[in-house]
Write an enzyme that holds these catalytic residues in place. Structure first.
Site, PDB file in Angstrom:
ATOM      1  N   LYS A 131      27.269 -12.974 -28.276  1.00 59.37           N
ATOM      2  CA  LYS A 131      27.829 -12.546 -29.571  1.00 59.37           C
ATOM      3  C   LYS A 131      28.770 -11.377 -29.331  1.00 59.37           C
ATOM      4  CE  LYS A 131      26.482 -11.292 -34.304  1.00 59.37           C
ATOM      5  NZ  LYS A 131      26.548  -9.849 -34.445  1.00 59.37           N
ATOM      6  N   MET A 169      19.771  -9.096 -37.156  1.00 57.55           N
ATOM      7  CA  MET A 169      19.899  -7.789 -37.814  1.00 57.55           C
ATOM      8  C   MET A 169      18.696  -6.938 -37.439  1.00 57.55           C
ATOM      9  SD  MET A 169      21.620  -8.578 -41.534  1.00 57.55           S
ATOM     10  CE  MET A 169      20.710 -10.064 -41.919  1.00 57.55           C
ATOM     11  N   ALA A 170      18.975  -5.874 -36.685  1.00 54.91           N
ATOM     12  CA  ALA A 170      17.909  -4.994 -36.191  1.00 54.91           C
ATOM     13  C   ALA A 170      17.167  -4.379 -37.372  1.00 54.91           C
ATOM     14  CB  ALA A 170      18.526  -3.898 -35.327  1.00 54.91           C
ATOM     15  N   CYS A 172      27.247  -4.749 -30.503  1.00 58.06           N
ATOM     16  CA  CYS A 172      26.630  -3.616 -31.200  1.00 58.06           C
ATOM     17  C   CYS A 172      27.516  -2.371 -31.082  1.00 58.06           C
ATOM     18  CB  CYS A 172      25.230  -3.331 -30.643  1.00 58.06           C
ATOM     19  SG  CYS A 172      24.413  -2.027 -31.581  1.00 58.06           S
ATOM     20  N   GLN A 192      17.952 -12.344 -29.061  1.00 63.61           N
ATOM     21  CA  GLN A 192      19.075 -11.563 -28.527  1.00 63.61           C
ATOM     22  C   GLN A 192      18.594 -10.387 -27.684  1.00 63.61           C
ATOM     23  OE1 GLN A 192      21.590  -8.844 -30.949  1.00 63.61           O
ATOM     24  NE2 GLN A 192      23.197 -10.346 -30.580  1.00 63.61           N
TER      25      GLN A 192
HETATM   26  C1  LIG Z   1      21.266  -3.774 -40.583  1.00 60.40           C
HETATM   27  C2  LIG Z   1      22.055  -4.536 -39.564  1.00 60.40           C
HETATM   28  C3  LIG Z   1      21.530  -4.751 -38.307  1.00 60.40           C
HETATM   29  C4  LIG Z   1      22.264  -5.479 -37.353  1.00 60.40           C
HETATM   30  N1  LIG Z   1      21.699  -5.726 -36.128  1.00 60.40           N
HETATM   31  C5  LIG Z   1      22.361  -6.511 -35.241  1.00 60.40           C
HETATM   32  C6  LIG Z   1      21.746  -6.918 -34.027  1.00 60.40           C
HETATM   33  O1  LIG Z   1      20.582  -6.615 -33.741  1.00 60.40           O
HETATM   34  N2  LIG Z   1      22.497  -7.672 -33.166  1.00 60.40           N
HETATM   35  C7  LIG Z   1      23.779  -8.078 -33.464  1.00 60.40           C
HETATM   36  O2  LIG Z   1      24.399  -8.771 -32.666  1.00 60.40           O
HETATM   37  N3  LIG Z   1      24.357  -7.742 -34.620  1.00 60.40           N
HETATM   38  C8  LIG Z   1      23.678  -6.994 -35.522  1.00 60.40           C
HETATM   39  N4  LIG Z   1      24.244  -6.707 -36.721  1.00 60.40           N
HETATM   40  C9  LIG Z   1      25.569  -7.296 -37.052  1.00 60.40           C
HETATM   41  C10 LIG Z   1      25.398  -8.648 -37.776  1.00 60.40           C
HETATM   42  O3  LIG Z   1      24.737  -9.570 -36.949  1.00 60.40           O
HETATM   43  C11 LIG Z   1      26.771  -9.214 -38.183  1.00 60.40           C
HETATM   44  O4  LIG Z   1      27.534  -9.395 -37.036  1.00 60.40           O
HETATM   45  C12 LIG Z   1      27.524  -8.289 -39.144  1.00 60.40           C
HETATM   46  O5  LIG Z   1      26.681  -7.789 -40.160  1.00 60.40           O
HETATM   47  C13 LIG Z   1      28.727  -9.028 -39.774  1.00 60.40           C
HETATM   48  O6  LIG Z   1      28.296 -10.131 -40.514  1.00 60.40           O
HETATM   49  P1  LIG Z   1      28.170 -10.075 -42.142  1.00 60.40           P
HETATM   50  O7  LIG Z   1      29.530  -9.700 -42.677  1.00 60.40           O
HETATM   51  O8  LIG Z   1      27.760 -11.464 -42.535  1.00 60.40           O
HETATM   52  O9  LIG Z   1      27.159  -9.042 -42.459  1.00 60.40           O
HETATM   53  C14 LIG Z   1      23.550  -5.978 -37.674  1.00 60.40           C
HETATM   54  C15 LIG Z   1      24.071  -5.740 -38.949  1.00 60.40           C
HETATM   55  C16 LIG Z   1      23.339  -5.041 -39.894  1.00 60.40           C
HETATM   56  C17 LIG Z   1      23.923  -4.840 -41.263  1.00 60.40           C
END
Ligand SMILES: Cc1cc2nc3c(=O)[nH]c(=O)nc-3n(C[C@H](O)[C@H](O)[C@H](O)COP(=O)(O)O)c2cc1C
Length: 329
Positions: free
Chosen positions: A142, A18-19, A102, A71
């Site tokens: 991913k 999560m960025a 993304c 990543q």
């Molecule tokens: C604030 C935020 C930042 C994220 N940054 C990335 C990231 O850097 N790389 C990535 O592959 N997914 C990123 N995601 C997506 C998450 O890794 C994940 O795939 C998505 O939130 C769905 O999972 P969840 O329902 O458990 O939240 C981000 C999601 C959020 C909410």
């Protein structure tokens, strides 16, 4: 125990990249909760190649966080390779992960990176093959279910990644056009699991230990990746590990939550400038104290503060206040 390439992973709970969140401070908290595998926040291949200091600083990692995946996002094969080699040499992560999910316009539209790669299967093959050949550690990818509802191609992409040498694949069961709205489609995770031999990590809408088990049972995936539900709730990781082992678990108390705010802020202050630590903890305090009686005033105060010591004082006083209140009951 399961494995990605030669990397042994103790349990089936994975932290999502999560960025802006998954830096070393947050990752160490999650690791203390027993997380099996951690994905660090994404970094740009180009920024690594240009030796951008802010991005290089993002690669900071401590051994206690292992096993950890770093990543990378990008769209150009040569930059991907150069960045992957640099990261392997300097950071030594256990795994390198390629972002093909993304959805944000800056990444997917302007840079044609992240989820935009799903529209270009031949490029997917080229990038994965090149990165796999460039590094010694396992490479994972991913992905999302597809670009939009008319282009659901996770199975095709997963097979290409496997053929190109990827050691595992994470599937977020949403399309790019869904962003984070709607419901994650776990059917697509199951379809990918049934189509490849490499481990599949299921992702999307795991919000409780019970949901984690539901996803594992429904899709047959090897592990669950948890993202948003762990914001302000790293205990979810610990409780999911316990639940999957058939053990009872406990929810955190308000005291636990305030203590975690304090600990998180102290860890951020070791890692970042005061300004940055203060900015970051504001969001975390909002998440940690969500639904806690009387916390709105505290959050409002903290949002206006610029010094770590002031925030720590407010949190300590809030704890004391709650303690006094409890004594009166
Ligand atoms: C604030 C935020 C930042 C994220 N940054 C990335 C990231 O850097 N790389 C990535 O592959 N997914 C990123 N995601 C997506 C998450 O890794 C994940 O795939 C998505 O939130 C769905 O999972 P969840 O329902 O458990 O939240 C981000 C999601 C959020 C909410």
């Amino acid at each position: 125990m399961w494995k990605i390439g030669n990397v042994e992973i103790d349990n089936r709970v994975v932290l999502a990249p999560m960025a802006g969140i998954c830096n070393s401070a947050y990752r160490k908290i999650v690791k203390e909760m027993g997380c099996g595998l951690i994905y660090a926040e994404m970094v740009s291949d180009k920024a690594i190649c240009y030796d951008n200091k802010k991005t290089i600083d993002m690669l900071y990692m401590e051994d206690v966080e292992r096993p950890i995946a770093q990543q990378i996002f990008g769209s150009d094969v040569d930059s991907f390779v150069e960045a992957a080699k640099y990261i392997e040499k300097e950071m030594r992560p256990d795994i390198i992960d390629i972002n093909m999910g993304c959805p944000v316009p800056k990444v997917a539209l302007r840079a044609q990176a992240g989820s935009a790669l799903l529209k270009n299967p031949s490029k997917v093959k080229e990038i994965v093959k090149a990165v796999v050949n460039a590094v010694k550690c396992p490479v994972t990818v991913k992905i999302r279910s597809g670009w939009d509802s008319n282009h659901i191609n996770a199975v095709e992409i997963a097979k290409i990644c496997e053929e190109a040498g990827a050691s595992a694949i994470t599937v977020h069961g949403r399309t790019r056009s869904q962003g984070y709205s709607g419901k994650a489609d776990w059917n697509i995770i199951r379809d990918v699991k049934n189509s490849v031999k490499i481990p599949v990590i299921g992702n999307g809408d795991v919000t409780s230990p019970e949901k984690a088990k539901e996803m594992l049972d429904f899709t047959g995936c090897d592990a669950v990746m948890i993202g948003r539900a762990a914001l302000g709730n790293p205990w979810l990781i610990r409780n999911t590990v316990l639940y999957l082992e058939g053990k009872p678990y406990m929810l955190p108390t308000t005291n636990d939550k305030i203590d975690m705010c304090i600990k998180h802020l102290k860890m951020l202050s070791d890692l970042k400038s005061e300004k940055q630590a203060v900015l970051e903890i504001r969001s975390h305090v909002g998440w940690y104290l969500k639904g806690v009686k009387g916390s709105n005033d505290i959050k409002n105060k903290i949002y206006k503060m610029t010094k770590i010591c002031d925030i720590l004082q407010v949190l300590e006083e809030f704890k004391e206040e709650l303690y006094e209140e409890e004594k009166c009951l």
